[in-house]
Scaffold this motif. Structure first.
Motif, PDB file in Angstrom:
ATOM      1  N   LYS A 186       0.906  -1.161  -0.012  1.00 27.81           N
ATOM      2  CA  LYS A 186       0.038  -0.069  -0.049  1.00 27.81           C
ATOM      3  C   LYS A 186       0.728   1.004  -0.117  1.00 27.81           C
ATOM      4  O   LYS A 186       2.085   1.200   0.455  1.00 27.81           O
ATOM      5  CB  LYS A 186      -0.917  -0.044   1.154  1.00 27.81           C
ATOM      6  CG  LYS A 186      -0.144  -0.326   2.467  1.00 27.81           C
ATOM      7  CD  LYS A 186       0.349   1.102   3.097  1.00 27.81           C
ATOM      8  CE  LYS A 186       1.019   1.300   4.490  1.00 27.81           C
ATOM      9  NZ  LYS A 186       1.951   2.040   5.161  1.00 27.81           N
ATOM     10  N   ASN A 200       0.476   5.326   1.512  1.00 26.75           N
ATOM     11  CA  ASN A 200      -0.452   6.283   1.988  1.00 26.75           C
ATOM     12  C   ASN A 200      -0.332   7.605   1.690  1.00 26.75           C
ATOM     13  O   ASN A 200       0.670   8.239   1.275  1.00 26.75           O
ATOM     14  CB  ASN A 200       0.283   6.473   3.535  1.00 26.75           C
ATOM     15  CG  ASN A 200       0.338   5.408   4.486  1.00 26.75           C
ATOM     16  OD1 ASN A 200       1.289   4.702   4.348  1.00 26.75           O
ATOM     17  ND2 ASN A 200      -0.637   5.330   5.505  1.00 26.75           N
ATOM     18  N   TYR A 215       0.266   4.139  21.618  1.00 25.68           N
ATOM     19  CA  TYR A 215       0.042   4.214  19.992  1.00 25.68           C
ATOM     20  C   TYR A 215      -0.393   5.537  19.786  1.00 25.68           C
ATOM     21  O   TYR A 215      -0.660   6.392  20.650  1.00 25.68           O
ATOM     22  CB  TYR A 215      -0.837   3.192  19.448  1.00 25.68           C
ATOM     23  CG  TYR A 215      -0.344   1.804  19.240  1.00 25.68           C
ATOM     24  CD1 TYR A 215      -0.435   1.262  18.021  1.00 25.68           C
ATOM     25  CD2 TYR A 215       0.060   0.926  20.136  1.00 25.68           C
ATOM     26  CE1 TYR A 215       0.098   0.367  17.420  1.00 25.68           C
ATOM     27  CE2 TYR A 215       0.636  -0.399  19.731  1.00 25.68           C
ATOM     28  CZ  TYR A 215       0.771  -0.756  18.251  1.00 25.68           C
ATOM     29  OH  TYR A 215       1.352  -1.752  17.844  1.00 25.68           O
ATOM     30  N   HIS A 216      -0.608   5.818  18.449  1.00 25.36           N
ATOM     31  CA  HIS A 216      -0.898   7.128  17.947  1.00 25.36           C
ATOM     32  C   HIS A 216      -1.960   6.958  17.129  1.00 25.36           C
ATOM     33  O   HIS A 216      -2.465   6.053  16.284  1.00 25.36           O
ATOM     34  CB  HIS A 216      -0.034   7.735  17.248  1.00 25.36           C
ATOM     35  CG  HIS A 216       1.234   8.061  18.055  1.00 25.36           C
ATOM     36  ND1 HIS A 216       2.098   7.307  18.339  1.00 25.36           N
ATOM     37  CD2 HIS A 216       1.742   9.348  18.611  1.00 25.36           C
ATOM     38  CE1 HIS A 216       3.087   7.821  19.117  1.00 25.36           C
ATOM     39  NE2 HIS A 216       2.978   9.061  19.058  1.00 25.36           N
ATOM     40  N   PHE A 271      -5.210   4.801   2.711  1.00 24.75           N
ATOM     41  CA  PHE A 271      -4.733   3.723   2.430  1.00 24.75           C
ATOM     42  C   PHE A 271      -5.059   3.476   0.998  1.00 24.75           C
ATOM     43  O   PHE A 271      -6.078   3.459   0.419  1.00 24.75           O
ATOM     44  CB  PHE A 271      -4.865   2.339   3.176  1.00 24.75           C
ATOM     45  CG  PHE A 271      -4.340   2.479   4.347  1.00 24.75           C
ATOM     46  CD1 PHE A 271      -2.891   2.272   4.820  1.00 24.75           C
ATOM     47  CD2 PHE A 271      -5.069   2.481   5.508  1.00 24.75           C
ATOM     48  CE1 PHE A 271      -2.469   2.106   6.194  1.00 24.75           C
ATOM     49  CE2 PHE A 271      -4.492   2.413   6.641  1.00 24.75           C
ATOM     50  CZ  PHE A 271      -3.239   2.084   6.971  1.00 24.75           C
ATOM     51  N   ALA A 282      -0.806  -2.564  13.363  1.00 27.58           N
ATOM     52  CA  ALA A 282      -1.806  -1.731  12.970  1.00 27.58           C
ATOM     53  C   ALA A 282      -2.218  -1.638  11.514  1.00 27.58           C
ATOM     54  O   ALA A 282      -3.362  -1.437  11.144  1.00 27.58           O
ATOM     55  CB  ALA A 282      -1.397  -0.237  13.425  1.00 27.58           C
ATOM     56  N   ASP A 283      -1.184  -1.953  10.702  1.00 25.79           N
ATOM     57  CA  ASP A 283      -1.379  -1.808   9.136  1.00 25.79           C
ATOM     58  C   ASP A 283      -2.105  -3.320   8.743  1.00 25.79           C
ATOM     59  O   ASP A 283      -2.402  -2.943   7.437  1.00 25.79           O
ATOM     60  CB  ASP A 283      -0.113  -1.501   8.440  1.00 25.79           C
ATOM     61  CG  ASP A 283       0.423  -0.204   8.203  1.00 25.79           C
ATOM     62  OD1 ASP A 283      -0.665   0.390   8.400  1.00 25.79           O
ATOM     63  OD2 ASP A 283       1.487   0.159   7.768  1.00 25.79           O
ATOM     64  N   ILE A 287      -5.941   3.867  15.227  1.00 24.53           N
ATOM     65  CA  ILE A 287      -4.541   3.638  14.975  1.00 24.53           C
ATOM     66  C   ILE A 287      -4.337   3.123  13.662  1.00 24.53           C
ATOM     67  O   ILE A 287      -3.154   2.767  13.297  1.00 24.53           O
ATOM     68  CB  ILE A 287      -4.061   2.632  15.993  1.00 24.53           C
ATOM     69  CG1 ILE A 287      -4.482   1.122  15.978  1.00 24.53           C
ATOM     70  CG2 ILE A 287      -4.065   2.992  17.603  1.00 24.53           C
ATOM     71  CD1 ILE A 287      -4.017   0.217  16.655  1.00 24.53           C
ATOM     72  N   TYR A 336       7.730   7.144  14.860  1.00 22.55           N
ATOM     73  CA  TYR A 336       6.559   7.590  15.713  1.00 22.55           C
ATOM     74  C   TYR A 336       7.252   8.493  16.833  1.00 22.55           C
ATOM     75  O   TYR A 336       6.426   9.586  17.127  1.00 22.55           O
ATOM     76  CB  TYR A 336       5.734   6.377  16.426  1.00 22.55           C
ATOM     77  CG  TYR A 336       4.502   6.248  15.328  1.00 22.55           C
ATOM     78  CD1 TYR A 336       3.304   6.971  15.118  1.00 22.55           C
ATOM     79  CD2 TYR A 336       4.495   5.251  14.366  1.00 22.55           C
ATOM     80  CE1 TYR A 336       2.341   6.836  14.380  1.00 22.55           C
ATOM     81  CE2 TYR A 336       3.463   4.839  13.569  1.00 22.55           C
ATOM     82  CZ  TYR A 336       2.349   5.786  13.607  1.00 22.55           C
ATOM     83  OH  TYR A 336       1.174   5.506  12.612  1.00 22.55           O
TER      84      TYR A 336
HETATM   85  C1  LIG Z   1       3.071   4.117   9.593  1.00 23.36           C
HETATM   86  C2  LIG Z   1       1.954   3.308   9.019  1.00 23.36           C
HETATM   87  O1  LIG Z   1       2.836   2.316   8.267  1.00 23.36           O
HETATM   88  C3  LIG Z   1       1.087   3.920   8.534  1.00 23.36           C
HETATM   89  O2  LIG Z   1       0.226   3.266   7.609  1.00 23.36           O
HETATM   90  C4  LIG Z   1       1.383   2.493  10.405  1.00 23.36           C
HETATM   91  O3  LIG Z   1       0.858   3.411  11.350  1.00 23.36           O
HETATM   92  C5  LIG Z   1       2.295   1.361  11.003  1.00 23.36           C
HETATM   93  O4  LIG Z   1       1.632   0.316  11.055  1.00 23.36           O
HETATM   94  P1  LIG Z   1       2.398  -0.865  11.592  1.00 23.36           P
HETATM   95  O5  LIG Z   1       3.916  -1.103  10.925  1.00 23.36           O
HETATM   96  O6  LIG Z   1       1.631  -2.305  11.502  1.00 23.36           O
HETATM   97  O7  LIG Z   1       2.669  -0.777  13.124  1.00 23.36           O
HETATM   98  P2  LIG Z   1       2.614  -1.913  14.216  1.00 23.36           P
HETATM   99  O8  LIG Z   1       3.720  -2.993  14.204  1.00 23.36           O
HETATM  100  O9  LIG Z   1       1.370  -2.052  14.698  1.00 23.36           O
HETATM  101  O10 LIG Z   1       3.288  -0.735  15.601  1.00 23.36           O
HETATM  102  C6  LIG Z   1       4.815  -0.519  15.604  1.00 23.36           C
HETATM  103  C7  LIG Z   1       4.827   0.386  16.602  1.00 23.36           C
HETATM  104  O11 LIG Z   1       4.657   1.560  15.796  1.00 23.36           O
HETATM  105  C8  LIG Z   1       3.963   2.344  16.882  1.00 23.36           C
HETATM  106  N1  LIG Z   1       2.786   2.916  16.287  1.00 23.36           N
HETATM  107  C9  LIG Z   1       2.154   2.197  15.174  1.00 23.36           C
HETATM  108  C10 LIG Z   1       0.693   2.539  14.748  1.00 23.36           C
HETATM  109  C11 LIG Z   1       0.130   3.869  15.327  1.00 23.36           C
HETATM  110  N2  LIG Z   1      -1.032   4.290  14.830  1.00 23.36           N
HETATM  111  N3  LIG Z   1       0.782   4.469  16.572  1.00 23.36           N
HETATM  112  C12 LIG Z   1       1.707   3.805  16.702  1.00 23.36           C
HETATM  113  O12 LIG Z   1       2.530   4.794  17.835  1.00 23.36           O
HETATM  114  C13 LIG Z   1       4.034   1.825  18.106  1.00 23.36           C
HETATM  115  O13 LIG Z   1       5.168   2.422  18.783  1.00 23.36           O
HETATM  116  C14 LIG Z   1       4.115   0.549  17.776  1.00 23.36           C
HETATM  117  O14 LIG Z   1       4.708  -0.375  18.797  1.00 23.36           O
END
Ligand SMILES: C[C@](O)(CO)[C@H](O)COP(=O)(O)OP(=O)(O)OC[C@H]1O[C@@H](n2ccc(N)nc2=O)[C@H](O)[C@@H]1O
Ligand SMILES: Nc1ncnc2c1ncn2[C@@H]1O[C@H](COP(=O)(O)OP(=O)(O)OP(=O)(O)O)[C@@H](O)[C@H]1O
Length: 272
Positions: free
Chosen positions: A8, A10, A23-24, A30, A134-135, A150, A181
């Protein structure tokens, strides 16, 4: 069963606020793209649980930590199915903001659901996927969406980039998502991305932003250079994807052939 977990990008990304759970909350769009891995799952004739092998781009870390294996364990704990052999051809770069690992995990859940008729609804699959990252959930419906929370609360959008061309460039820089982040000062946007994205693409350059760019560009000027080069080549909109390090340009016609990105991973083509 053979599937092609896709990446994907963004389109815009606002980091709105930090939550008590660390988290944020974000706002982003997407948009699925054609770049994909290859995932094969077969009933095993040799192993008693599962086997996992991976080729192509070498993924760092222990194979047990691979999101595909985690997806497998998550379903194995609640559902009955025979032993399986899993093989992955990794083609989507990681540490890139392209959601490749998340997509692999979501496709793994869907594959097991379909192969073994587990009858898990798409809504439930999204919830299971959310446990993996989150993704992940967005790859269940795998359609362009406006996301909040998130990155797991979806509103459908009428947005098609069909007919436009993508050029995606990934330098040899790994940006860790948690570190990216941690470098952000969250801020509620004055105007929601869901409104800004309704403007013509030619205006996105001035209004649609990715909050990760400021701190990531400051740390890695090379990534900002790529974005500037894409604009110099005629991109109508260019941005880093997610937390980086990949950068994409959207073009009205096929972008000119160039040697400037020869040291980088480069892909692209017409968008759907
Ligand atoms: C930056 C993006 O790719 C945008 O689509 C996503 O928000 C990232 O998603 P992701 O890689 O699936 O993230 P995760 O594996 O769930 O989280 C990894 C770390 O990223 C931070 N994290 C992630 C997603 C979110 N909304 N807030 C956060 O603060 C947290 O510290 C978490 O421990
Ligand atoms: N199937 C997988 N493909 C890629 N990376 C994986 C996979 N499973 C686990 N990982 C781990 O995830 C890390 C990449 O996550 P990171 O969030 O930094 O990158 P990303 O490009 O935003 O990808 P994603 O959104 O898929 O997590 C890799 O360093 C790797 O250790």
């Amino acid at each position: 069963m053979l599937t092609y977990p896709n990446a994907k990008i963004n389109l815009g990304l606002n980091v709105v606020e930090k939550r008590p759970d660390g988290y944020h909350n974000i706002e982003t769009i997407f948009y699925p793209i054609g770049l994909s891995d290859v995932l094969q799952v077969e009933v095993s004739e040799t192993c008693t649980d599962y086997s996992f092998s991976s080729s192509g781009i070498q993924i760092d870390g222990d194979p047990e930590d691979n999101l595909i294996v985690k997806a497998y364990h998550l379903l194995r704990s609640g559902y009955q199915f025979p032993p399986i052999d899993i093989s992955l051809i990794k083609q989507i770069p990681f540490g890139a903001g392209l959601g490749g690992g998340s997509s692999d995990a979501a496709f793994m859940l869907e594959t097991l659901n379909e192969m073994f008729q587990l009858k898990i609804t798409p809504g439930r699959l999204e919830k299971i996927a959310a446990k993996l990252g989150a993704d992940c959930p967005v790859f269940i419906k795998n359609k362009p969406v406006f996301a909040t929370g998130i990155g797991n609360v979806f509103t459908p959008i009428k947005l098609s980039l069909k007919g436009y061309f993508l050029l995606l460039v990934k330098p040899d820089i790994h940006v860790s998502t948690p570190v990216a982040y941690s470098m952000i000062d969250p801020q509620k946007p004055e105007v929601s991305l869901s409104e800004l994205i309704l403007k013509p693409i030619s205006e996105w350059k001035n209004v649609v932003k990715n909050d990760f760019e400021k701190s990531v560009f400051a740390k890695y000027p090379e990534i900002e250079n790529i974005k500037n080069t894409l604009y110099n080549m005629g991109a109508i909109y260019a941005s880093m994807s997610g937390s980086g390090s990949s950068v994409y340009g959207i073009f009205e016609s096929a972008p000119p052939k160039t040697e400037v990105f020869q040291d980088y991973f480069v892909t692209g083509g017409e968008l759907d």
